[in-house]
Design an enzyme around this catalytic site. Structure first.
Site, PDB file in Angstrom:
ATOM      1  N   GLN A 112      36.742  44.846  40.982  1.00  0.00           N
ATOM      2  CA  GLN A 112      37.612  43.564  41.389  1.00  0.00           C
ATOM      3  C   GLN A 112      39.203  43.880  40.719  1.00  0.00           C
ATOM      4  OE1 GLN A 112      37.651  38.943  41.538  1.00  0.00           O
ATOM      5  NE2 GLN A 112      38.650  39.034  39.360  1.00  0.00           N
ATOM      6  N   GLY A 113      39.864  44.066  40.658  1.00  0.00           N
ATOM      7  CA  GLY A 113      40.813  44.384  39.824  1.00  0.00           C
ATOM      8  C   GLY A 113      42.414  43.390  39.964  1.00  0.00           C
ATOM      9  N   TYR A 114      42.492  42.719  39.411  1.00  0.00           N
ATOM     10  CA  TYR A 114      42.857  41.177  39.553  1.00  0.00           C
ATOM     11  C   TYR A 114      43.876  41.292  38.502  1.00  0.00           C
ATOM     12  CZ  TYR A 114      40.942  39.262  43.761  1.00  0.00           C
ATOM     13  OH  TYR A 114      40.380  38.188  45.209  1.00  0.00           O
ATOM     14  N   SER A 115      42.696  40.748  36.879  1.00  0.00           N
ATOM     15  CA  SER A 115      43.588  40.841  35.629  1.00  0.00           C
ATOM     16  C   SER A 115      44.381  41.978  35.479  1.00  0.00           C
ATOM     17  CB  SER A 115      42.772  39.812  34.225  1.00  0.00           C
ATOM     18  OG  SER A 115      42.283  39.306  34.947  1.00  0.00           O
ATOM     19  N   SER A 118      35.021  44.293  35.974  1.00  0.00           N
ATOM     20  CA  SER A 118      33.052  44.880  35.643  1.00  0.00           C
ATOM     21  C   SER A 118      32.361  45.611  37.202  1.00  0.00           C
ATOM     22  CB  SER A 118      32.697  42.934  35.842  1.00  0.00           C
ATOM     23  OG  SER A 118      32.993  42.089  36.904  1.00  0.00           O
ATOM     24  N   GLU A 145      34.732  31.774  43.498  1.00  0.00           N
ATOM     25  CA  GLU A 145      34.515  32.531  42.092  1.00  0.00           C
ATOM     26  C   GLU A 145      34.486  31.234  41.141  1.00  0.00           C
ATOM     27  OE1 GLU A 145      35.635  36.260  38.600  1.00  0.00           O
ATOM     28  OE2 GLU A 145      37.256  35.277  39.792  1.00  0.00           O
TER      29      GLU A 145
END
Lengths: 397, 361, 397, 361
Positions: free
Chosen positions: A125-128, A160, A243
Site C-alpha cells: 500500500q502506497g498511501y502515507s 509493509s 482497515e
C-alpha cells in the site's frame, strides 16, 4: 435479545468445527508472514476456499467461493478460527480486493483478483508519506501523464511488505491545482519497474515490518487507475474504513486476555501465583471488565450490520478503546512477569516466545497507526457527537 | 535551607553530561549494542577518567567520597545518554554492600579496584525481593550453590556480590570454577542482566551481612534510587525529543505542537516528571543525611518513576506518530531503558508494598 | 543541598512553637468563615500581628507588624500553623492588599489596609462574568465616567463573600474601543451603594460560597481607581498570580494525606482495617508517592524564591498536579469508607464531619477555578515548554 | 443472533423515559428533595400506572413477568431522570429474594402488593458484603436482633427483607415494635438508605434462604445490575449535557467544543461509556437466559460502571467549567447519584475481588 444462532448458522458452525478438527494439522503454524506465501500456506488457502472458509464472498469467476455475503457466517468463521487457534484464510488483500470489486474495471478484476486470493500476487500500500501522516490528503507524490504512462515521483512510507510485493496500490497527486482532496488518483502497478527503490524500515520491535518506498520517474501504464482522475481519495476511503475496522477486534482481545490469565496462574513470586496477589489481581479484573464491554459492544455492532443499520458510536470507538486495552493487557502481563517480562528475542526463560513485549510495542504502533488516538477522538467528537471542527485559521498566522 | 544542587553538583552534572554528549551519542550506543556490548570500552574509560566510578567510595580507599545525590546525578546523566556501562551494580550497589557489610580487609581489597575501574562487580539480590525461576541460593561451609537471576551488571562482571537465602551477602569470583553465567537478553540492549548458577563455589562472606539484613536492604535501596534516577534522565530526554518534534513536525499546515491535543500531552508529561526530580534528589540526599527516611523513599522513588516513566515512554512515542515507532530516531532505546528499569529490583506493585511495610503499615 | 535552617530561623520556629503551645486555646476553632470576622477572630488576629505571625510584612503604619519580608519565616509560619492545626492569621486580603501596597495611592493605602488587616473591612472580588471565564479579558461589565463618578453596569459571578463585603475590587471595561486587554480598569468601591444586587450562588456542596453580583447604574467615586485607566488587566495580574499560587499547596496536601492514613487505620471491613486491604493499600501508596513529589517540589520552589530565581516548571505545575492529587486523596477516602463515605450533612455515623465528600467536590471546583486544567496545560505547554500558541482564526469562520 | 433491544423493549424504554421527561423534570426532583422526600408520590404513582413495578414478578402474581433486561432499561431511565423512587430495593431486590427464597405463601402475600405499589420493601444485605458499623444481625427463635446499615429503600419501606449473619433472609414489618429506623442522609438526596435496629423483632424467614446462599447472592446480583444500569443512565445524561454545553458556550470567540481539549474530553467520555451499555444489557440478559454467567458479570457491571461513572461525573463537570460546580444547571444531582451508586452494595475494589472469586481465581 436473542443470542442463539439460527438452525442454519448452527449447522454452519458445527461443520466448520468438524472441518477444523479434521484439517487443522495441515494449517501452517504461527502467524502469516508478510510477503510471499509458502506453498503450505497456498495449499491451506486453497483448501479453505474449496470449503468456503476463505474468500467466501468473492465471485467464483474471480477465484473465490462465490457465496452470498452473510455477516454471521463471516463472524462464525472468524470466531472459530480464533478459538481453535488455527490460521485463518483470507480474501486476497482486504485493502485492495474490495476496491477492485467495487470500482475496478472488469479487466482489472479478472487479471488481479484470482492470483491475489490464491496468494500468488502480493500487494503493498502506497498511501502515507513522511510529510503526510494524520493529514493524509496532503500527500505530495506526483504522477504526470506522459503519453500512455503515468510518471511517478515521490516517497511513500509504511509500505509493509513492499520488498516482497508484486503489485502496489498507490495514492498519487495527479491534479496539482485542485483542492487537496480532489487532486488525488488511485493507481495500481507492478513493483518490478525501474525507478522504484524499497528501503526497509526497522521498528522498535527490531523487525523491518515496514519500508520506505521511493519513486523516481517511475513509469506505469495509464490504464492502471481505479476510478477517475482526481477521485482517488474517495476510492481509497472505502479501504481505509475497512482497515480501521479490524484494529481493536474484540475476538483477539479476548484471546489475549485468556493468555494473560493463564500466565498469571502459572507465574509465581516466592511460590504464590500472580493471580492470587491482590494488586495484580485487581488490575486483571479491571481489564476483564473492559474486555467484556468490548466483546458485547462487538456483538452490538454485528447486530447492527445484520439489520443493515449503521452501528454509530459503538463502531466509532472500537479502534480507540480496543488498541489501548490490548496495550494494557500486555502491560499487565509484563508487570506480572517482572524481570522475566523484559526478556526478549532468544533469551532463556522467555515466556510465550516473547510475544508480550512484542505486543506491547506493536499495540503502541497500532494506537498510532491507522489514525492516531488524537485523530480518533476528533472523529468521535465531530462525527459521532456533533461537536464543531476547529475553525479555519489565517494562513501564515 | 537550600533544596537545590550545589555549584559543585551542577558542575559534576555538566561535566558528566558534557562528556556523554560528546562521546556517547545515539550513534555510538547503536554501534556498541549492535555487537552485543553492554560495557562499552571507550565510554567506560571515559567516565573512569572523569573519576566518578568511586563516587561514593571513601577517599582513603581511592574514591571521591561524594554523596548519593551526586551519584544520582551521574545515574540520571547515564540514563539520559542511555549509556552502556555497568554503573549501578558495580559503582553503587557493590560499594554499598561492601561498605555496610564488608570487613576492613574486604573494603581495602575491592573498593580501590572498583574506584579505578580495574574490577567490575555484578550484584545478585533479586531472590531477596521476588523469587521466580529459582530455588534460591544456599550457603553451606563457605560455598554457594543455587541460581541467581537478573544479576545487575552481571554479564560484564569480574566479581560478584550475591545474596543467599538468609540475606547474607558473599563475594564470588565471577570466573571461578563452578560458576556458570549466561546473559539474559532483554529489550534494553544497553545493559545486560545475567543468570548465574553456582555449583559449590568458594564464597567470601561479608561478615556484617550475616545476621543483619541492613546491609542487604541498603544495597537494594541504593540500587533502586539509582534506577529511579536513570529513569528520570531517560524520561526527560523523551519529553525533550517529543517537544522538539512537536515544534517541527507539520500536519494540516500547522506544527503539531500548536494543536491542543499534542500540546497537552507534552504538558502532562512535563508536569508528571518534574516533581519526580525533587523526589529523586530528596531520596538520594537522605542516604547520607537522614538514613532513617531512606527505605520508604527509595521504594517510592523506584515505583513512582516506574509508573511515570512508563507513561511518558508511551506518550512521547505517540507524539512522534509513526516516526516514534521506527528505529529512525532511536526513541525506542529510551523506551526500553525505562522498560527494564521498571522491572529491575522489583516491579511497582511489589515495591509499593515494601514502602507500606517500611512505615509499619 | 542543606535542609537545615539557620540558627536564626530555628529560633524563630521554636518561638513560634512556644507561642502556639501557649495560645492555641484562644484561637477560633474550625476554618475561618467567609464574611465578617467574629470578635474572637479579630482578637486572635490582633494577637498574631502583635507577635509578628500575621500581617508580618505589612508596614506598621498600615497596621501590620512591619518586618522585612523573609520567605523562610513565611514558610515556617505556614508550616507550624498547619502542623499544629491552629487557625493561622492573615495579611488582610491576599488578593487586594498586595495590589494596594504596590500600586495604590498613599491615601488608598492609609484608609484601606489597616481595617482590612484587622478584619473590620471585608472585600469581594469582581473579576469573572458569566460570559468570561477562561477568557477573562473578554469581560463586558462597563464603567463610564460621568463627572466625578464611574457609572457601572453589568454582572459579575463567583463573587465570594459579596453579601458580607464592605468593599469590592472590580475589573470593568472603561475603554470600549481599545484591544481587549487594554480597555480594562481596576476599581475599588464600597458595596453599600444603590444599584448593587447580590444573589447567592449555591454550589454542588449545597452551600452558597459564591454570589452573582449585578450592577445597575451603580455610581462609584472617580478616584477609586488603582493604576491608570486601561491598566486594570495588568494591575489584576499580580493578584491573580498570587491567588493561583496558593492552589495546590503541598502542606495542605500532606496534612490531608495524614488524615487519610488515620482514616484507613481506623475504618474496617469485617474487622480488617482498610490500610491492610491490599487494593486500597496500593492506591494509598501511589498517592503517597505523588504527595511526596509535590512536597519536595515545594521545597525546590521555596529555594528558588530564596535565591531570587524564577522557579520555572516546578512552579507552573503546582496547581494542575496539586488540585488533582487532593481530589484523588478525597476519592480514596470515600472509597475506603464505602457506604459510610457517601454520608453527608448531619447524618449519623458521618466521619470527619463530612469533610471528605466536601473536599471531593471543592477540589473539583478548584480543578476548574482559577484557570481550568485545560488552561493550565496550555500555559505549561506554551510558556514552560515553548510550544506555539494556536494560530489566529478567521473571525466568523 | 440479535444483540439488541426488541421492539417491545424500545417501546417500554420510550414510554418510561417519556413519562419521566414529562413528569419528573429536574424542577420536580428539586422540589421533592428540598422537602427530604425520596419517594415522590406523583412520580411513584405515575410509574405505578405504567404498570412497571411488577416488571419481574410473574403474571399470576400480579406482575408483568418481563426479564431483567427490561428491568435494567427501567433502572437506566430512572437514573437518567434521577427519579426519587424506591425501585431497586422494592421492585427488584425484594422480588428476587422472595422468588428465590420465599415460600409459596410468602410470594402470594407480598409479590402482588409490590406489583401494585401497595407495599414498598426495603432490603438490608450490606453486612453480607462488607460489614462496617455493626456487629451484624442475629436470628434466634424466629426473632431478629442487631443492626442493618444502608438498607436500600429502607426509609420509605413498609416491609423489610433483612439478611442475618448466616445469610438467611427474613421479612420484617418495618413498623413493628422493636424496630428503630433512621434515615442516613447521603450526598444523593434522590434516594435514601436507612439504618435499622432490631431488638428481638418477629421475623418471617424466607425458607429457601436458610441453608442456601443462592437466594441472597441473587438478590445482591440483581441489585448490582440495577445500580449499574442506573449509573449508565445518569452518566449518559451528563455526557449529553456536557456536549450540549460545549456546543453553546463560547470563550475566546469560539464555542468551547471546537477546542481539541474539550472535544477530546467529550470523546473520551462517550467512548468509555458506550461499551458499558452493552455490558449492562448482556449482564441483565443472563439473569433469565444464562444464569451461570450472572454472578461474575453482575460484579463487573457494578464495579466498572462505578469507575466509568465516577470519571464521567468529574469530566462532564469540568467541561461545564464553573457552571458545573454550581447548582444552577443541577448537574450535581447526577454527579451525586453516581457517587452513591459507586458505594452501594460494595465499592469497586471489593466487588472486583468477588468477580475473581466467582471465576474460581
Amino acid at each position: 435479545m436473542d443470542l442463539a444462532y439460527s438452525e442454519r448458522h448452527q449447522v454452519f458452525r458445527s461443520e466448520l468445527q468438524q472441518f477444523l478438527k479434521e484439517h487443522k494439522d495441515s494449517a501452517p503454524k504461527g502467524r502469516a508472514s508478510i510477503g510471499k506465501a509458502s506453498d503450505e500456506a497456498k495449499q491451506w488457502q486453497q483448501l479453505l476456499i474449496k470449503h468456503g472458509y476463505a474468500a467466501r464472498n468473492i465471485p467464483k469467476k474471480y477465484g473465490g467461493y462465490g457465496a452470498e455475503f452473510d455477516i454471521l457466517e463471516s463472524h462464525i468463521i472468524a470466531e472459530e478460527f480464533s478459538k481453535s487457534n488455527v490460521r485463518p484464510g483470507h480474501s486476497g488483500d482486504e485493502r485492495v480486493v474490495p476496491v477492485l470489486l467495487e470500482l475496478g474495471t472488469e479487466k482489472q478484476r479478472e487479471e488481479l483478483i484470482a492470483p491475489t486470493i490464491s496468494g500468488e500476487m502480493i500487494w503493498c500500500q502506497g498511501y502515507s508519506e513522511p510529510g503526510s501522516g494524520s493529514d493524509l490528503a496532503s500527500l505530495s507524490t506526483k504522477a504526470v501523464l506522459d503519453g500512455d504512462e503515468w510518471v511517478i515521483n515521490g516517497q511513500k512510507i509504511w509500505t509493509s511488505g513492499a520488498q516482497h510485493a508484486d503489485m502496489c496500490f498507490c495514492l498519487v497527486r495527479t491534479e496539482p491545482d485542485a483542492p487537496k482532496h480532489q487532486g488525488i488518483s488511485y493507481l495500481i502497478f507492478t513493483m518490478d519497474r525501474p525507478g522504484i527503490e524499497v528501503r526497509p524500515l526497522v521498528t522498535m520491535t527490531g523487525e523491518a515490518i515496514f519500508n520506505e518506498t521511493f519513486f523516481t520517474d517511475t513509469r506505469v501504464p495509464k490504464d492502471g487507475i481505479v476510478g477517475k482522475r482526481g477521485e482517488g481519495w474517495f476510492v481509497a476511503n472505502a479501504t481505509l474504513k475497512h482497515e480501521r475496522g479490524s484494529l481493536g477486534d474484540p475476538n483477539q482481545t479476548e484471546s489475549r486476555f485468556r493468555s494473560l490469565v493463564e500466565l498469571m496462574k502459572n507465574e509465581t513470586i516466592d511460590g504464590t501465583p500472580l493471580i492470587k496477589i491482590p494488586a495484580y489481581r485487581d488490575r486483571l479484573m479491571r481489564l476483564q471488565a473492559r474486555m467484556l464491554t468490548m466483546k458485547y459492544n462487538g456483538m452490538r455492532i454485528l447486530t447492527a450490520y445484520l439489520k443493515k443499520e449503521e452501528p454509530g458510536l459503538p463502531r466509532w470507538i472500537v479502534k480507540l478503546q480496543g488498541c489501548e486495552l490490548n496495550h494494557q493487557i500486555a502491560a499487565l502481563a509484563i508487570d506480572a512477569m517482572g524481570e522475566l517480562g523484559v526478556l526478549y528475542e532468544d533469551s532463556p526463560y522467555i515466556r510465550d516466545a516473547g510475544m508480550w513485549q512484542k505486543s506491547y510495542m506493536l499495540d503502541l504502533g497500532l494506537i498510532i497507526g491507522g489514525g492516531t488516538a488524537q485523530i480518533q477522538k476528533n472523529m468521535i467528537g465531530e462525527r459521532a457527537l456533533g461537536l464543531p471542527k476547529e475553525p479555519k485559521y489565517k494562513q501564515g498566522a | 535551607m537550600e533544596f537545590a544542587l550545589s555549584e559543585e553538583q551542577v558542575m559534576l552534572q555538566d561535566s558528566v553530561s558534557g562528556y556523554l554528549k560528546g562521546n556517547c551519542s545515539l550513534d555510538v550506543v547503536r554501534q556498541g549494542v549492535a555487537g552485543g556490548i553492554t560495557k562499552q570500552a571507550d565510554v567506560w574509560q571515559g567516565i573512569c577518567d572523569l573519576g566518578i566510578l568511586g563516587i561514593i567510595i571513601p577517599g582513603e580507599l581511592g574514591g571521591v567520597e561524594l554523596g548519593f545525590l551526586d551519584a544520582a546525578l551521574i545515574a540520571e546523566a547515564l540514563g539520559r545518554a542511555i549509556a552502556p556501562v555497568p554503573f549501578i551494580g558495580s559503582c553503587i550497589m557493590a560499594p554499598v554492600a561492601l561498605l555496610n557489610g564488608g570487613s576492613e580487609q574486604q573494603k581495602e581489597t575491592w573498593l580501590p579496584k572498583i574506584a579505578s575501574g580495574e574490577v567490575v562487580f555484578g550484584v545478585g539480590v533479586t531472590e531477596q525481593i521476588a523469587r521466580r525461576e529459582t530455588d534460591g541460593i544456599q550457603c553451606s561451609g563457605g560455598k554457594l550453590s543455587g541460581k541467581a537471576m537478573f544479576v545487575v551488571d552481571g554479564v560484564d562482571a569480574d566479581m560478584l556480590i550475591i545474596a543467599d537465602d538468609s540475606g547474607a551477602m558473599h563475594i564470588v569470583d565471577a570466573n571461578a570454577s563452578g560458576v556458570t553465567r549466561r546473559a539474559l537478553q532483554t529489550i534494553d540492549k544497553t545493559r545486560a542482566v545475567a543468570e548465574v548458577v553456582f555449583d559449590s563455589v568458594e564464597a567470601d562472606l561479608l561478615p556484617g551481612s550475616q545476621n543483619d539484613k541492613e546491609p542487604l536492604l541498603k544495597t537494594i535501596d541504593a540500587g533502586r534510587i539509582m534506577i529511579a534516577a536513570d529513569s528520570l534522565g531517560a524520561a526527560q530526554v523523551m519529553i525533550e525529543q517529543a517537544v522538539a518534534y512537536a515544534q517541527e513536525r507539520k500536519q494540516f499546515d500547522r506544527v503539531i505542537g500548536s494543536f491542543q491535543a499534542v500540546k497537552h500531552m507534552c504538558a502532562e508529561m512535563a508536569s508528571d516528571l518534574e516533581p519526580c526530580r525533587s523526589l529523586v534528589w530528596y531520596t538520594a540526599h537522605t542516604v547520607n543525611d537522614m538514613p532513617e527516611e531512606t527505605r520508604m523513599l527509595a521504594c517510592h522513588a523506584k515505583a513512582h518513576l516506574s509508573e511515570v516513566g512508563r507513561s511518558i515512554a508511551k506518550i512521547a512515542t505517540e507524539v512522534h506518530g509513526g516516526m516514534g515507532f521506527t528505529d529512525l530516531l532511536g526513541l525506542h532505546y529510551w523506551f526500553k531503558r525505562v522498560g527494564l528499569n521498571r522491572q529491575l529490583l522489583g516491579s511497582p506493585e511489589l515495591v509499593r508494598e515494601e514502602a507500606a511495610l517500611a512505615q509499619g503499615w
